[in-house]
Design a protein around this motif. Structure first.
Motif, mmCIF file in Angstrom:
data_model
loop_
_atom_site.group_PDB
_atom_site.id
_atom_site.type_symbol
_atom_site.label_atom_id
_atom_site.label_comp_id
_atom_site.label_asym_id
_atom_site.label_seq_id
_atom_site.Cartn_x
_atom_site.Cartn_y
_atom_site.Cartn_z
ATOM 1 N N LEU A 108 0.830 -1.189 0.000
ATOM 2 C CA LEU A 108 0.000 0.000 0.000
ATOM 3 C C LEU A 108 0.870 1.245 0.000
ATOM 4 O O LEU A 108 1.917 1.293 0.661
ATOM 5 C CB LEU A 108 -0.898 0.024 1.243
ATOM 6 N N THR A 109 0.448 2.256 -0.735
ATOM 7 C CA THR A 109 1.126 3.542 -0.652
ATOM 8 C C THR A 109 0.790 4.199 0.685
ATOM 9 O O THR A 109 -0.121 3.761 1.408
ATOM 10 C CB THR A 109 0.690 4.465 -1.790
ATOM 11 N N ARG A 110 1.491 5.255 0.992
ATOM 12 C CA ARG A 110 1.233 5.979 2.240
ATOM 13 C C ARG A 110 -0.232 6.426 2.318
ATOM 14 O O ARG A 110 -0.887 6.284 3.351
ATOM 15 C CB ARG A 110 2.163 7.191 2.329
ATOM 16 N N SER A 111 -0.758 6.970 1.215
ATOM 17 C CA SER A 111 -2.136 7.478 1.227
ATOM 18 C C SER A 111 -3.144 6.332 1.279
ATOM 19 O O SER A 111 -4.189 6.450 1.940
ATOM 20 C CB SER A 111 -2.388 8.357 0.000
ATOM 21 N N GLN A 112 -2.860 5.222 0.600
ATOM 22 C CA GLN A 112 -3.751 4.060 0.676
ATOM 23 C C GLN A 112 -3.780 3.487 2.088
ATOM 24 O O GLN A 112 -4.839 3.074 2.575
ATOM 25 C CB GLN A 112 -3.300 2.997 -0.325
ATOM 26 N N TRP A 113 -2.636 3.458 2.747
ATOM 27 C CA TRP A 113 -2.570 2.998 4.137
ATOM 28 C C TRP A 113 -3.398 3.918 5.037
ATOM 29 O O TRP A 113 -4.122 3.452 5.911
ATOM 30 C CB TRP A 113 -1.120 2.943 4.581
ATOM 31 N N ARG A 114 -3.285 5.222 4.818
ATOM 32 C CA ARG A 114 -4.050 6.161 5.641
ATOM 33 C C ARG A 114 -5.543 5.889 5.547
ATOM 34 O O ARG A 114 -6.261 5.965 6.536
ATOM 35 C CB ARG A 114 -3.768 7.612 5.201
ATOM 36 N N TYR A 115 -6.023 5.579 4.338
ATOM 37 C CA TYR A 115 -7.452 5.323 4.184
ATOM 38 C C TYR A 115 -7.839 3.974 4.780
ATOM 39 O O TYR A 115 -8.832 3.862 5.502
ATOM 40 C CB TYR A 115 -7.861 5.357 2.711
ATOM 41 N N GLY A 116 -7.061 2.933 4.501
ATOM 42 C CA GLY A 116 -7.433 1.591 4.908
ATOM 43 C C GLY A 116 -7.129 1.257 6.353
ATOM 44 O O GLY A 116 -7.872 0.507 6.995
ATOM 45 N N PHE A 117 -6.036 1.814 6.882
ATOM 46 C CA PHE A 117 -5.610 1.503 8.246
ATOM 47 C C PHE A 117 -5.697 2.699 9.186
ATOM 48 O O PHE A 117 -6.123 2.565 10.327
ATOM 49 C CB PHE A 117 -4.159 0.989 8.244
ATOM 50 N N GLY A 118 -5.237 3.847 8.727
ATOM 51 C CA GLY A 118 -5.006 4.966 9.637
ATOM 52 C C GLY A 118 -6.050 6.048 9.637
ATOM 53 O O GLY A 118 -5.791 7.153 10.147
ATOM 54 N N ASN A 119 -7.251 5.778 9.129
ATOM 55 C CA ASN A 119 -8.252 6.829 9.023
ATOM 56 C C ASN A 119 -8.740 7.344 10.371
ATOM 57 O O ASN A 119 -9.243 8.457 10.480
ATOM 58 C CB ASN A 119 -9.450 6.343 8.213
ATOM 59 N N ALA A 120 -8.597 6.546 11.449
ATOM 60 C CA ALA A 120 -9.024 6.971 12.786
ATOM 61 C C ALA A 120 -7.867 7.551 13.589
ATOM 62 O O ALA A 120 -8.028 7.836 14.781
ATOM 63 C CB ALA A 120 -9.641 5.802 13.543
ATOM 64 N N LEU A 121 -6.702 7.737 12.937
ATOM 65 C CA LEU A 121 -5.508 8.247 13.604
ATOM 66 C C LEU A 121 -5.138 9.615 13.051
ATOM 67 O O LEU A 121 -5.672 10.059 12.022
ATOM 68 C CB LEU A 121 -4.331 7.280 13.369
ATOM 69 N N SER A 122 -4.199 10.245 13.704
ATOM 70 C CA SER A 122 -3.628 11.454 13.128
ATOM 71 C C SER A 122 -2.801 11.056 11.905
ATOM 72 O O SER A 122 -2.290 9.924 11.833
ATOM 73 C CB SER A 122 -2.726 12.160 14.136
ATOM 74 N N PRO A 123 -2.655 11.939 10.915
ATOM 75 C CA PRO A 123 -1.806 11.612 9.768
ATOM 76 C C PRO A 123 -0.387 11.234 10.183
ATOM 77 O O PRO A 123 0.232 10.354 9.580
ATOM 78 C CB PRO A 123 -1.818 12.894 8.934
ATOM 79 N N GLN A 124 0.104 11.865 11.233
ATOM 80 C CA GLN A 124 1.465 11.580 11.686
ATOM 81 C C GLN A 124 1.589 10.145 12.212
ATOM 82 O O GLN A 124 2.534 9.427 11.870
ATOM 83 C CB GLN A 124 1.882 12.581 12.772
ATOM 84 N N GLU A 125 0.623 9.708 13.036
ATOM 85 C CA GLU A 125 0.699 8.344 13.557
ATOM 86 C C GLU A 125 0.505 7.328 12.442
ATOM 87 O O GLU A 125 1.204 6.298 12.387
ATOM 88 C CB GLU A 125 -0.339 8.109 14.659
#
Length: 263
Positions: free
Chosen positions: A138-155
Motif C-alpha cells: 500500500l502507498t502511504r495514502s492508501q494505508w491512511r485510508y485503509g488503516f489509519g483513518n481513525a488516527l492522526s496523519p502523523q501516527e
C-alpha cells in the motif's frame, strides 16, 4: 498452559505482534507470531523481497499455520487480525485450535455486506485482475485510508513506515468471489457445535473491514450452539492492533480468554 499463535493480515509484518507477545508473556502465556509463507524476518527485508509472497492464497496460508499448530504440544489459541482473523476461524473450524479471536476479520463466505469503504480499500488490488498472482504494498495514502483513518496523519505515516509490507493479492480476489464459488477457500464451518469458543470483534471506524462486515460474520454463527461472542471497538479503525490503543484490544482478548477459561 495453552499457547497462543498470532496471525497477521495483509500489509502488516508479523513482527508487529511483538508488543502483544510481551503483554501475554507478562500474564504467563507463551505466544508466537510466525510469518506468512514467503515473508522475511524483518519489514525491511520483506519490502526488498516483496514478490516472494506472490501467489499464496487462503488455502496455502491456512495450511502453513495448520502445520505450525501441529508442531505444538497441545491445541493452541489462535488470535488473528483481518485476514488472520479469517484464517483463525478456519483453523478453529478444522479443530486445530482450542479457541480463536478474530479481530476485525476479513469476510468469510456467506457474509454479504460490502460497504463502499471496504470496496475502496481493496480497489488498489482488485482494479487489475493481473494482480491476483502478484504481491503489492500500500502507498502511504492508501494505508491512511485503509488503516489509519481513525488516527492522526502523523501516527498513520509512522505505522506505515514501521510495519507495512507487500502482501499477496490472491486472498483479496478469493474473498471477492467467495459467495459465487462452491468450494471457496473462504468457506468456514459455522455449524460446528463442538468447536472451541470464538470471539469476533469489529471497529466502528474501520474502512478495511467495516463494522457491518464483522457483524455479518458473527451473524453467520448466531444460529448454532457453539460459543460465539462479539465485541465492538468504538472509534477504532483497522490499525487497532498496532496503534497507540493496541493495549485496550489486547486486554479485551485476554479478558475474554480468561472468561471462557481457555488459557
Amino acid at each position: 498452559m495453552t499457547d497462543v499463535v498470532f496471525i497477521h493480515g495483509l500489509w502488516v509484518a508479523h513482527s508487529a505482534w511483538q508488543p502483544w507477545i510481551d503483554q501475554f508473556a507478562a500474564q504467563g502465556i507463551r505466544a508466537i507470531a510466525p510469518p506468512w509463507p514467503g515473508e522475511d524476518p524483518t519489514p525491511a527485508a520483506s519490502r526488498e523481497n516483496g514478490q516472494a509472497q506472490a501467489g499464496f492464497g487462503l488455502a496455502e496460508v491456512t495450511n502453513h499455520f495448520a502445520d505450525i499448530l501441529g508442531e505444538l504440544d497441545r491445541p493452541a489459541v489462535v488470535i488473528g487480525h483481518s485476514f488472520g482473523g479469517l484464517i483463525a476461524q478456519k483453523l478453529l473450524g478444522q479443530r486445530l485450535a482450542s479457541a480463536a479471536v478474530a479481530i476485525n476479520p476479513a469476510p468469510i463466505k456467506g457474509v454479504r455486506a460490502l460497504p463502499i469503504a471496504q470496496l475502496r480499500s481493496a480497489f488498489p488490488v482488485l482494479r487489475n485482475p493481473a494482480n491476483s498472482g502478484k504481491a503489492k504494498a500500500l502507498t502511504r495514502s492508501q494505508w491512511r485510508y485503509g488503516f489509519g483513518n481513525a488516527l492522526s496523519p502523523q501516527e498513520s505515516d509512522t505505522l506505515w513506515e514501521q510495519w507495512s509490507i507487500p502482501s499477496p493479492c490472491k486472498p483479496l480476489f478469493e474473498i471477492g468471489v467467495a459467495n459465487f464459488a462452491p468450494k471457496s477457500p473462504a468457506k468456514v464451518d459455522v455449524t460446528d457445535t463442538e468447536r472451541g469458543p470464538l470471539l469476533i470483534t469489529g471497529g466502528t471506524a474501520d474502512h478495511t473491514v467495516p463494522l457491518a462486515t464483522a457483524k455479518g460474520a458473527y451473524r453467520r454463527y448466531r444460529k448454532t450452539f457453539g460459543i460465539t461472542d462479539f465485541h465492538e471497538f468504538d472509534g477504532r479503525g483497522h490499525s487497532l492492533t498496532i496503534d497507540h490503543g493496541w493495549r485496550d484490544v489486547a486486554d479485551v482478548a485476554l479478558a475474554w480468554l480468561g472468561h471462557r477459561a481457555v488459557v
